[in-house]
Motif scaffolding. Structure first.
Motif, PDB file in Angstrom:
ATOM      1  N   GLY A  38       0.797  -1.226   0.000  1.00  0.00           N
ATOM      2  CA  GLY A  38       0.000   0.000   0.000  1.00  0.00           C
ATOM      3  C   GLY A  38       0.826   1.271   0.000  1.00  0.00           C
ATOM      4  N   THR A  39       0.144   2.370   0.218  1.00  0.00           N
ATOM      5  CA  THR A  39       0.794   3.669   0.268  1.00  0.00           C
ATOM      6  C   THR A  39       0.163   4.508   1.369  1.00  0.00           C
ATOM      7  N   ILE A  40       0.864   5.514   1.780  1.00  0.00           N
ATOM      8  CA  ILE A  40       0.338   6.481   2.733  1.00  0.00           C
ATOM      9  C   ILE A  40      -0.235   7.636   1.916  1.00  0.00           C
ATOM     10  N   VAL A  41      -1.465   8.003   2.203  1.00  0.00           N
ATOM     11  CA  VAL A  41      -2.115   9.090   1.479  1.00  0.00           C
ATOM     12  C   VAL A  41      -1.590  10.423   1.994  1.00  0.00           C
ATOM     13  N   LYS A  42      -1.104  11.239   1.081  1.00  0.00           N
ATOM     14  CA  LYS A  42      -0.635  12.575   1.429  1.00  0.00           C
ATOM     15  C   LYS A  42      -1.317  13.566   0.490  1.00  0.00           C
ATOM     16  N   PRO A  43      -1.821  14.658   1.027  1.00  0.00           N
ATOM     17  CA  PRO A  43      -2.503  15.634   0.177  1.00  0.00           C
ATOM     18  C   PRO A  43      -1.565  16.188  -0.897  1.00  0.00           C
ATOM     19  N   ARG A  44      -2.105  16.359  -2.098  1.00  0.00           N
ATOM     20  CA  ARG A  44      -1.335  16.953  -3.191  1.00  0.00           C
ATOM     21  C   ARG A  44      -1.685  18.419  -3.403  1.00  0.00           C
ATOM     22  N   ILE A  45      -2.746  18.855  -2.725  1.00  0.00           N
ATOM     23  CA  ILE A  45      -3.157  20.247  -2.852  1.00  0.00           C
ATOM     24  C   ILE A  45      -3.277  20.852  -1.458  1.00  0.00           C
ATOM     25  N   SER A  46      -3.235  22.158  -1.411  1.00  0.00           N
ATOM     26  CA  SER A  46      -3.335  22.849  -0.124  1.00  0.00           C
ATOM     27  C   SER A  46      -4.783  22.874   0.352  1.00  0.00           C
ATOM     28  N   LYS A  47      -4.962  23.223   1.602  1.00  0.00           N
ATOM     29  CA  LYS A  47      -6.299  23.349   2.177  1.00  0.00           C
ATOM     30  C   LYS A  47      -7.094  24.410   1.417  1.00  0.00           C
ATOM     31  N   GLU A  48      -6.421  25.486   1.025  1.00  0.00           N
ATOM     32  CA  GLU A  48      -7.080  26.566   0.289  1.00  0.00           C
ATOM     33  C   GLU A  48      -7.523  26.093  -1.097  1.00  0.00           C
ATOM     34  N   GLU A  49      -6.667  25.320  -1.789  1.00  0.00           N
ATOM     35  CA  GLU A  49      -7.039  24.791  -3.104  1.00  0.00           C
ATOM     36  C   GLU A  49      -8.225  23.838  -2.984  1.00  0.00           C
ATOM     37  N   TYR A  50      -8.229  23.031  -1.925  1.00  0.00           N
ATOM     38  CA  TYR A  50      -9.349  22.114  -1.703  1.00  0.00           C
ATOM     39  C   TYR A  50     -10.639  22.897  -1.486  1.00  0.00           C
ATOM     40  N   ALA A  51     -10.579  23.932  -0.644  1.00  0.00           N
ATOM     41  CA  ALA A  51     -11.770  24.737  -0.357  1.00  0.00           C
ATOM     42  C   ALA A  51     -12.297  25.388  -1.631  1.00  0.00           C
ATOM     43  N   GLN A  52     -11.396  25.890  -2.469  1.00  0.00           N
ATOM     44  CA  GLN A  52     -11.808  26.518  -3.724  1.00  0.00           C
ATOM     45  C   GLN A  52     -12.486  25.493  -4.637  1.00  0.00           C
ATOM     46  N   SER A  53     -11.915  24.313  -4.756  1.00  0.00           N
ATOM     47  CA  SER A  53     -12.503  23.264  -5.589  1.00  0.00           C
ATOM     48  C   SER A  53     -13.843  22.805  -5.025  1.00  0.00           C
ATOM     49  N   PHE A  54     -13.910  22.656  -3.711  1.00  0.00           N
ATOM     50  CA  PHE A  54     -15.152  22.236  -3.061  1.00  0.00           C
ATOM     51  C   PHE A  54     -16.259  23.246  -3.350  1.00  0.00           C
ATOM     52  N   ASN A  55     -15.941  24.532  -3.225  1.00  0.00           N
ATOM     53  CA  ASN A  55     -16.940  25.570  -3.483  1.00  0.00           C
ATOM     54  C   ASN A  55     -17.371  25.586  -4.944  1.00  0.00           C
ATOM     55  N   SER A  56     -16.450  25.289  -5.847  1.00  0.00           N
ATOM     56  CA  SER A  56     -16.787  25.216  -7.265  1.00  0.00           C
ATOM     57  C   SER A  56     -17.776  24.079  -7.521  1.00  0.00           C
ATOM     58  N   VAL A  57     -17.494  22.909  -6.940  1.00  0.00           N
ATOM     59  CA  VAL A  57     -18.389  21.761  -7.091  1.00  0.00           C
ATOM     60  C   VAL A  57     -19.737  22.067  -6.450  1.00  0.00           C
ATOM     61  N   ARG A  58     -19.704  22.709  -5.309  1.00  0.00           N
ATOM     62  CA  ARG A  58     -20.942  23.073  -4.622  1.00  0.00           C
ATOM     63  C   ARG A  58     -21.809  23.958  -5.516  1.00  0.00           C
ATOM     64  N   GLY A  59     -21.191  24.923  -6.187  1.00  0.00           N
ATOM     65  CA  GLY A  59     -21.938  25.801  -7.084  1.00  0.00           C
ATOM     66  C   GLY A  59     -22.603  25.034  -8.210  1.00  0.00           C
ATOM     67  N   VAL A  60     -21.883  24.077  -8.782  1.00  0.00           N
ATOM     68  CA  VAL A  60     -22.446  23.255  -9.859  1.00  0.00           C
ATOM     69  C   VAL A  60     -23.619  22.432  -9.332  1.00  0.00           C
ATOM     70  N   ILE A  61     -23.463  21.870  -8.146  1.00  0.00           N
ATOM     71  CA  ILE A  61     -24.537  21.064  -7.555  1.00  0.00           C
ATOM     72  C   ILE A  61     -25.777  21.921  -7.326  1.00  0.00           C
ATOM     73  N   GLU A  62     -25.592  23.106  -6.768  1.00  0.00           N
ATOM     74  CA  GLU A  62     -26.735  23.975  -6.485  1.00  0.00           C
ATOM     75  C   GLU A  62     -27.453  24.384  -7.768  1.00  0.00           C
ATOM     76  N   VAL A  63     -26.686  24.699  -8.817  1.00  0.00           N
ATOM     77  CA  VAL A  63     -27.296  25.063 -10.101  1.00  0.00           C
ATOM     78  C   VAL A  63     -28.056  23.874 -10.674  1.00  0.00           C
ATOM     79  N   THR A  64     -27.460  22.688 -10.597  1.00  0.00           N
ATOM     80  CA  THR A  64     -28.089  21.478 -11.127  1.00  0.00           C
ATOM     81  C   THR A  64     -29.380  21.157 -10.389  1.00  0.00           C
ATOM     82  N   LEU A  65     -29.388  21.325  -9.087  1.00  0.00           N
ATOM     83  CA  LEU A  65     -30.583  21.008  -8.303  1.00  0.00           C
ATOM     84  C   LEU A  65     -31.721  21.989  -8.561  1.00  0.00           C
TER      85      LEU A  65
END
Length: 109
Positions: free
Chosen positions: A80-107
């Motif tokens: 196996g492998t040890i999971v290590k983040p490849r992106i920063s917390k800020e990059e994750y938050a930005q991506s999460f908010n982008s996906v959230r926007g798409v979900i809200e528009v779709t709904l």
């Protein structure tokens, strides 16, 4: 207990799960609120959030207020492998908010 990278999260202060698409917006608001308060959130969102069939939650997260350091034991052989983040917390938050926007528009369609 959840393990992520070098962190072990033991006792969640809250578990968030929904099974109905109509609950998505309110639970995303709750997740965002907990994140802004500094809690650690571990969980998932299903790819098909409009389909509640199958019995598994559409969204499932656990919120933690702390973690313990985690260092895996080194086995005598490679596995196996040890999971290590490849992106920063800020990059994750930005991506999460982008996906959230798409979900809200779709709904709202």
């Amino acid at each position: 207990m959840q393990i992520y990278a070098n962190k072990k999260f033991v006792t969640p202060i809250e578990t968030i799960e929904i099974f109905e698409p109509k609950e998505i917006k309110s639970v995303l608001d709750k997740i965002e609120s907990l994140q802004k308060k500094g809690y650690y959130l571990i969980g998932y969102m299903r790819y098909d959030l409009k389909n509640s069939a199958g019995g598994a939650p559409l969204i499932y997260f656990e919120a933690f207020d702390s973690f313990q350091p985690f260092e895996p034991q080194t086995p005598d052989y490679k596995i196996g492998t040890i999971v290590k983040p490849r992106i920063s917390k800020e990059e994750y938050a930005q991506s999460f908010n982008s996906v959230r926007g798409v979900i809200e528009v779709t709904l709202c369609e």
